[in-house]
Enzyme design. Structure first.
Site, short mmCIF file in Angstrom:
data_model
loop_
_atom_site.label_atom_id
_atom_site.label_comp_id
_atom_site.label_asym_id
_atom_site.label_seq_id
_atom_site.Cartn_x
_atom_site.Cartn_y
_atom_site.Cartn_z
N ARG A 185 -24.83 41.44 8.29
CA ARG A 185 -25.11 41.91 6.88
C ARG A 185 -25.92 43.34 7.04
NH1 ARG A 185 -27.37 36.42 4.80
NH2 ARG A 185 -28.44 36.80 6.73
N ARG A 245 -19.16 27.60 13.29
CA ARG A 245 -18.81 26.37 12.61
C ARG A 245 -17.51 26.66 11.99
NH1 ARG A 245 -22.85 24.72 14.42
NH2 ARG A 245 -24.65 23.74 13.21
N GLU A 274 -14.45 18.55 11.62
CA GLU A 274 -14.86 17.88 12.61
C GLU A 274 -15.59 16.59 12.57
OE1 GLU A 274 -17.33 20.88 14.64
OE2 GLU A 274 -18.82 19.58 14.90
N HIS A 292 -18.05 20.45 20.36
CA HIS A 292 -19.11 21.05 19.81
C HIS A 292 -20.14 20.90 20.79
CE1 HIS A 292 -21.33 21.89 15.95
NE2 HIS A 292 -21.87 22.18 16.70
N ILE A 293 -20.06 21.68 22.09
CA ILE A 293 -21.19 21.43 23.18
C ILE A 293 -21.60 22.61 23.46
CG2 ILE A 293 -19.94 19.32 24.09
CD1 ILE A 293 -18.38 21.37 26.33
P1 NAP Z 1 -28.78 33.96 13.56
O1 NAP Z 1 -29.59 34.68 14.64
O2 NAP Z 1 -29.25 33.84 12.27
O3 NAP Z 1 -27.46 35.09 13.53
C1 NAP Z 1 -26.69 35.02 12.39
C2 NAP Z 1 -25.78 36.20 12.10
O4 NAP Z 1 -24.87 36.03 11.26
C3 NAP Z 1 -26.73 37.48 11.68
O5 NAP Z 1 -26.10 38.50 12.54
C4 NAP Z 1 -26.75 37.33 10.11
O6 NAP Z 1 -26.70 38.84 9.76
C5 NAP Z 1 -25.18 37.24 10.22
N1 NAP Z 1 -24.87 36.48 8.82
C6 NAP Z 1 -25.36 35.80 8.27
N2 NAP Z 1 -24.86 35.57 6.97
C7 NAP Z 1 -24.03 36.65 6.75
C8 NAP Z 1 -23.16 36.95 5.77
N3 NAP Z 1 -23.00 36.34 4.67
N4 NAP Z 1 -22.38 38.01 6.06
C9 NAP Z 1 -22.14 38.78 7.11
N5 NAP Z 1 -23.04 38.47 8.27
C10 NAP Z 1 -23.79 37.27 8.06
O7 NAP Z 1 -28.13 32.87 14.11
P2 NAP Z 1 -27.85 32.26 15.66
O8 NAP Z 1 -29.09 31.43 15.95
O9 NAP Z 1 -27.13 33.29 16.28
O10 NAP Z 1 -26.52 31.01 15.40
C11 NAP Z 1 -25.61 31.47 14.51
C12 NAP Z 1 -24.55 30.06 14.20
O11 NAP Z 1 -24.32 29.58 15.41
C13 NAP Z 1 -25.61 28.84 13.72
O12 NAP Z 1 -25.81 29.04 12.41
C14 NAP Z 1 -24.77 27.66 14.01
O13 NAP Z 1 -23.84 27.58 12.97
C15 NAP Z 1 -23.91 28.15 15.44
N6 NAP Z 1 -24.38 27.40 16.55
C16 NAP Z 1 -23.47 26.59 17.31
C17 NAP Z 1 -23.69 26.11 18.37
C18 NAP Z 1 -22.52 25.12 18.95
O14 NAP Z 1 -23.07 24.26 19.63
N7 NAP Z 1 -21.33 25.56 19.17
C19 NAP Z 1 -25.05 26.24 18.93
C20 NAP Z 1 -25.80 26.95 18.15
C21 NAP Z 1 -25.56 27.54 17.18
P3 NAP Z 1 -28.21 39.49 9.52
O15 NAP Z 1 -28.93 39.40 10.70
O16 NAP Z 1 -27.77 40.83 9.18
O17 NAP Z 1 -28.84 38.59 8.60
C1 GLV Z 2 -25.34 23.57 17.01
O1 GLV Z 2 -24.25 23.46 16.49
C2 GLV Z 2 -26.48 24.03 16.36
O2 GLV Z 2 -26.39 24.63 15.04
O3 GLV Z 2 -27.47 24.06 16.71
#
Ligand code: NAP
Ligand code: GLV
Length: 337
Positions: A185, A245, A274, A292-293
């Site tokens: 964004r 996700r 999932e 999902h690890i």
């Molecule tokens: P974060 O720091 O909040 O980063 C999210 C990014 O997405 C930011 O660049 C944000 O943009 C962008 N964004 C959000 N909404 C948007 C939209 N509508 N359009 C365009 N860009 C958008 O989050 P994070 O800590 O990196 O985590 C990201 C996601 O990874 C989590 O929400 C979670 O679902 C997933 N995750 C998965 C695992 C797993 O086990 N596989 C582990 C951890 C996290 P801006 O900065 O410009 O707002």
């Molecule tokens: C894992 O998927 C997390 O969102 O921390």
């Protein structure tokens, strides 16, 4: 006149599954704790019954903390999600009910970025296919044509989402001297300065990147953001990775892209429905699937459990939790905000 504020008093905490000992012990030192210890997720009827008897809930990614659960939590003041993503919680409804929601950002970014790279490498170099071939006794001789994959050095990395995890993935790309395109964004000056990253729109990113990796939260805006129209723009040699996700991608379209050779392969840690996996994904050899690890290392899971516990402890002491998702709800309590 100042609105009446509620006391952040917490006596009873429900944890919906076993979490690392460090988090459990911290909570037990302050509260009466009930931890569900059966197979996950905690059965819904039991969750609905037990959430009624606690002021704070530690929820896991597989728990659907929707309106029904929140309404059942008659004394609930805080939901501490043992994850950074909060798409499993109806945060808007919790906020209307005056319930604070917390999460565990940052402590898991490096581990999740590592798993992302594990998938990028495994798919590009066909590691899992190779493992299967060896185990099946089909490795008969060094073969110049066997399991050729994709080079990474100098290829373009496309990050869809460039927050904490996206940036950690970008830092690692320096090892492969990969130019970076990102979609977000807001602009990310640090990424642009240190990694020569360039902010582009989604069609450009899908057309130009050789590796595409998702790092967005799942929200109403990002649900099915990636469908056939974008996947069709990808290079046939490109690799697609999702550790964010599942429902950000229309999974049936991704299956078609893989079956029909629109792209070379995919690495998926998360799935649209999932733990159910699209049956045709299971048939495909050009996909690496993990359960999902992303954050599953010993130290990271300890840090998440500790943070989830501290969020509740700080709140109960009238201090600001480490990470609050809905500060509007916190403002309703006698608590630093
Ligand atoms: P974060 O720091 O909040 O980063 C999210 C990014 O997405 C930011 O660049 C944000 O943009 C962008 N964004 C959000 N909404 C948007 C939209 N509508 N359009 C365009 N860009 C958008 O989050 P994070 O800590 O990196 O985590 C990201 C996601 O990874 C989590 O929400 C979670 O679902 C997933 N995750 C998965 C695992 C797993 O086990 N596989 C582990 C951890 C996290 P801006 O900065 O410009 O707002
Ligand atoms: C894992 O998927 C997390 O969102 O921390």
């Amino acid at each position: 006149m100042r609105a009446h504020k509620r006391r952040p008093a917490i006596e009873r905490v429900l944890i919906t599954g076993k979490i690392p000992e460090v988090g459990l012990r911290l909570l037990q030192a302050h509260f009466a704790v009930r931890q569900y210890e059966g197979p996950l997720p905690m059965p819904r009827p039991q969750l609905l019954e037990e959430v009624a008897q606690c002021e704070a809930l530690v929820s896991l990614v597989a728990d659907r903390i929707d309106r029904e659960v929140i309404q059942a939590g008659r004394s609930l003041k805080l939901i501490s999600n043992h994850a950074v993503g909060v798409d499993n919680i109806d945060v808007a409804f919790a906020t209307r009910q005056g319930i604070v929601v917390t999460n565990t950002p940052a402590v898991l970014s490096e581990a999740t970025a590592d798993l992302t790279w594990a998938l990028i490498l495994a798919v590009s170099r066909r590691v899992v296919e190779g493992d299967r071939l060896v185990r099946q006794g089909r490795f008969t001789a060094w073969d110049p044509l066997l399991l050729r994959g994709q080079d990474l050095v100098g290829k373009t990395l496309g990050l869809v989402g460039a927050g904490r995890i996206g940036s950690a993935v970008a830092r690692r790309a320096a090892g492969w001297q990969m130019p970076i395109l990102y979609y977000s964004r807001t602009a990310k000056p640090e990424l642009e300065k240190h990694h020569s990253a360039r902010k582009v729109d989604l069609p450009t990113l899908f057309e130009q990147a050789d590796v595409i990796s998702l790092h967005l939260p799942l929200t109403d805006q990002t649900h099915h953001l990636i469908t056939a129209s974008l996947l069709k723009r990808m290079k046939p040699s490109a690799v697609f990775v999702n550790t964010a996700r599942g429902a950000i991608v229309r999974e049936a379209d991704l299956v078609r892209a893989l079956e029909e050779g629109w792209i070379a392969g995919a690495g998926l840690d998360v799935f649209e429905h999932e733990p159910d996996i699209h049956p045709r994904l299971l048939e495909l050899s050009n996909v690496v699937l993990t359960p999902h690890i992303g954050s599953a290392t010993y130290t990271t899971r300890d840090a998440m459990a500790e943070m989830a516990a501290k969020n509740i402890i700080l709140f109960s002491q009238g201090q600001k939790p480490l990470s609050v998702v809905n500060p509007e709800a916190l403002a309703g309590f006698e608590c630093e905000s």
